[in-house]
Design a protein around this motif. Structure first.
Motif, short mmCIF file in Angstrom:
data_model
loop_
_atom_site.label_atom_id
_atom_site.label_comp_id
_atom_site.label_asym_id
_atom_site.label_seq_id
_atom_site.Cartn_x
_atom_site.Cartn_y
_atom_site.Cartn_z
N PRO A 460 -3.56 -4.64 -2.22
CA PRO A 460 -4.91 -5.00 -1.78
C PRO A 460 -5.14 -4.87 -0.28
O PRO A 460 -6.26 -4.60 0.15
N ALA A 461 -4.10 -5.03 0.52
CA ALA A 461 -4.26 -4.91 1.97
C ALA A 461 -4.10 -3.47 2.45
O ALA A 461 -4.31 -3.19 3.64
N GLY A 462 -3.71 -2.56 1.54
CA GLY A 462 -3.58 -1.16 1.92
C GLY A 462 -2.47 -0.89 2.91
O GLY A 462 -2.60 -0.05 3.80
N LEU A 463 -1.32 -1.56 2.74
CA LEU A 463 -0.22 -1.44 3.70
C LEU A 463 0.87 -0.48 3.27
O LEU A 463 1.74 -0.15 4.08
N LEU A 464 0.86 -0.02 2.01
CA LEU A 464 1.91 0.88 1.54
C LEU A 464 1.44 2.33 1.65
O LEU A 464 0.49 2.75 0.98
N ASN A 465 2.10 3.08 2.51
CA ASN A 465 1.81 4.49 2.73
C ASN A 465 0.31 4.75 2.84
O ASN A 465 -0.26 5.56 2.09
N PRO A 466 -0.34 4.07 3.77
CA PRO A 466 -1.81 4.16 3.86
C PRO A 466 -2.27 5.58 4.19
O PRO A 466 -1.61 6.32 4.92
N GLY A 467 -3.39 5.96 3.61
CA GLY A 467 -3.98 7.27 3.88
C GLY A 467 -3.38 8.40 3.08
O GLY A 467 -3.85 9.54 3.19
N LYS A 468 -2.39 8.12 2.26
CA LYS A 468 -1.78 9.16 1.43
C LYS A 468 -2.37 9.09 0.02
O LYS A 468 -2.73 8.03 -0.47
N VAL A 469 -2.44 10.23 -0.61
CA VAL A 469 -2.95 10.41 -1.97
C VAL A 469 -4.46 10.16 -2.03
O VAL A 469 -5.23 11.07 -2.36
N LEU A 470 -4.88 8.93 -1.72
CA LEU A 470 -6.29 8.58 -1.81
C LEU A 470 -6.92 8.49 -0.43
O LEU A 470 -6.41 7.81 0.46
#
Length: 478
Positions: A460-470
């Motif tokens: 929910p916080a977008g902290l895992l590999n942000p900006g990748k895939v989506l």
């Protein structure tokens, strides 16, 4: 985050995993921040090298509490930039390299994510088994990255993608909790199957730290042939013939255009021309079986004899030894490396239905050649499962940077054709950052919405590999 807060965070992590495994000097971090194609230059305040699942969980929990994003990395062999940080902390899984268990009765192997793929192969072979995932980078790629990208390879025709080779997973979630799904069961219908969500998610939903892999019987015999074929349609007819006569013994069926083979012969030392004459199209086919109940070499010879009579094969060489088979394999395996000597290369990893591979090539080749005179297409790949690496080498003498600047224009040509044929713009290399905007352009709107819902649920916080895939969702105006 301020410099002081970051320093305190790294000190906390260093106290747990050891200061030697918290890299902050540019020279120490450099190998982790340069990727294979040279398309992206990574940037990170630190590279963290945990040595266990518990240490990974500690790092993720600590960073989550501080609101610090993380990019997980395996062997740094990814081809779409998914493993590259752009200001985030980089978490290397290289030290999680233990094989926890090998069971030749269960036909399973339990491994940690940092195991180099070749090490997995060797451990399987030591107990008379086979792990069938084979890709060009297997000497340096790591199994966690293979699973996170749902790697394919040359044996998908017989054994399937990485997703089909996994029984269980261990995953560190975005809040630092560890999901233990490491069952060695062939049958398990106890609720939703969570494994596929992480396999192919490129570290955006959770960080794979361990896996239970499927093993198979080690082949007792192989027959490898390098073939000249008139065209892709003839190759497809040959594929149908070999499948009908050899069944599951047909393990590999790779199609290559002349330019790619000639590039290997010109630039890779020790490679040997298979035929006196050059042809427009080639196929590398391999049969393998765990039994000697029938003679594969005889089956290959008989099938190819019939194929030559039918006009599906123009010339053929069947390996008479392991050394000869290795020499034939090099003509396929060295193709990506050899292309580097021909200047810039714009690469597409696409798939269509197997039956439509010839149609794709008939449409895509003239389309890209018309867009840039002198362009040198290099299509090759796993035609047995519909996956073509549709690579484009720059015209001779053209400026490399000017050519690579045309990447988006060629994407539109190639990917429009793929989309029109109900294919995929990402067959086995993933989305990463390279194809993130292409996914937005081509994906079904509802499918994208569901992907974003999954991302929000797991991270929910977008902290895992942000900006990748989506790609980030646009901010709605109030």
């Amino acid at each position: 985050m301020s410099d002081a807060s970051l320093a305190a965070l790294l000190a906390t992590i260093a106290a747990r995993i050891g200061a030697v495994h918290v890299l902050t000097e540019p020279a120490d971090m450099a190998p982790y921040l340069h990727e294979e194609r040279g398309l992206y230059a990574g940037k990170a305040p630190a590279v963290l090298r945990p040595g266990s699942t518990e240490e990974v969980a500690f790092i993720v929990k600590t960073c989550a509490e501080a609101g610090v994003p993380i990019v997980p990395q395996g062997g740094n062999t990814g081809l779409v930039g998914g493993q590259m940080p752009f200001g985030e902390v980089l978490l290397s899984l290289a030290r999680l390299d233990r094989i926890r268990n090998v069971d030749p009765v269960d036909m399973t192997m339990t491994v940690e994510a940092g195991c180099i793929l070749d090490k997995v192969h060797e451990a399987a072979e030591a107990v008379g088994c086979l792990f069938p995932l084979h890709i060009a980078s297997q000497g340096s790629c790591r199994i966690g990255g293979n699973l996170a990208s749902n790697a394919g390879g040359t044996a998908v025709l017989r054994y399937g993608n990485a997703r089909e080779l996994v029984l269980g997973l261990e995953v560190v979630l975005a809040d630092g909790r560890v999901w233990n799904g490491m069952k060695r069961l062939r049958k398990n219908n106890a609720g939703y199957d969570l494994k596929p969500l992480f396999l192919g998610s490129e570290g955006t939903l959770g960080i794979i730290t361990g896996a239970v892999l499927k093993l198979f019987p080690q082949p007792a015999q192989r027959s490898t042939a390098f073939l000249a074929v008139p065209d892709p349609a003839s190759a497809l007819s040959l594929l149908k013939r070999l499948r009908g006569e050899a069944g599951d013994a047909l393990t590999t069926f790779e199609l290559m255009a002349s330019f790619g083979v000639e590039t290997v012969l010109n630039h890779m030392p020790g490679t040997v021309r298979p035929f006196r004459d050059a042809y427009d199209w080639y196929v590398l086919a391999e049969l393998s079986a765990p039994t000697r109940a029938f003679d594969l070499s005889a089956l290959m010879e008989e099938s190819l004899g019939a194929a030559m009579e039918a006009g599906e094969v123009l010339d053929a060489v069947i390996a008479a030894s392991e050394a000869q088979a290795g020499a034939l394999w090099r003509l396929r395996e060295d193709m990506s490396e050899a292309q580097k000597f021909e200047g810039g290369s714009i690469k597409h990893d696409v798939s269509v239905a197997v039956s439509r591979v010839p149609e794709f090539l008939e449409r895509a080749l003239p389309a890209v050649e018309a867009a840039l005179p002198g362009l040198r297409p290099c299509p090759f790949g796993h035609v047995g499962d519909g996956n073509i690496h549709f690579n484009l080498s720059q015209p001779v003498g053209m400026d490399k940077a000017a050519f690579l600047a045309m990447w988006e224009a060629f994407n539109r040509i190639v990917h429009d054709i793929v989309a029109d044929m109900d294919g995929s713009i990402a067959a086995e290399h993933g989305i990463g950052i390279l194809k993130r905007d292409e996914l937005v352009h081509y994906a079904d709107a509802l499918g994208l919405e569901l992907m974003h819902r999954l991302k929000a649920a797991f991270d929910p916080a977008g902290l895992l590999n942000p900006g990748k895939v989506l790609a980030p969702l646009p901010v709605k105006e109030v």
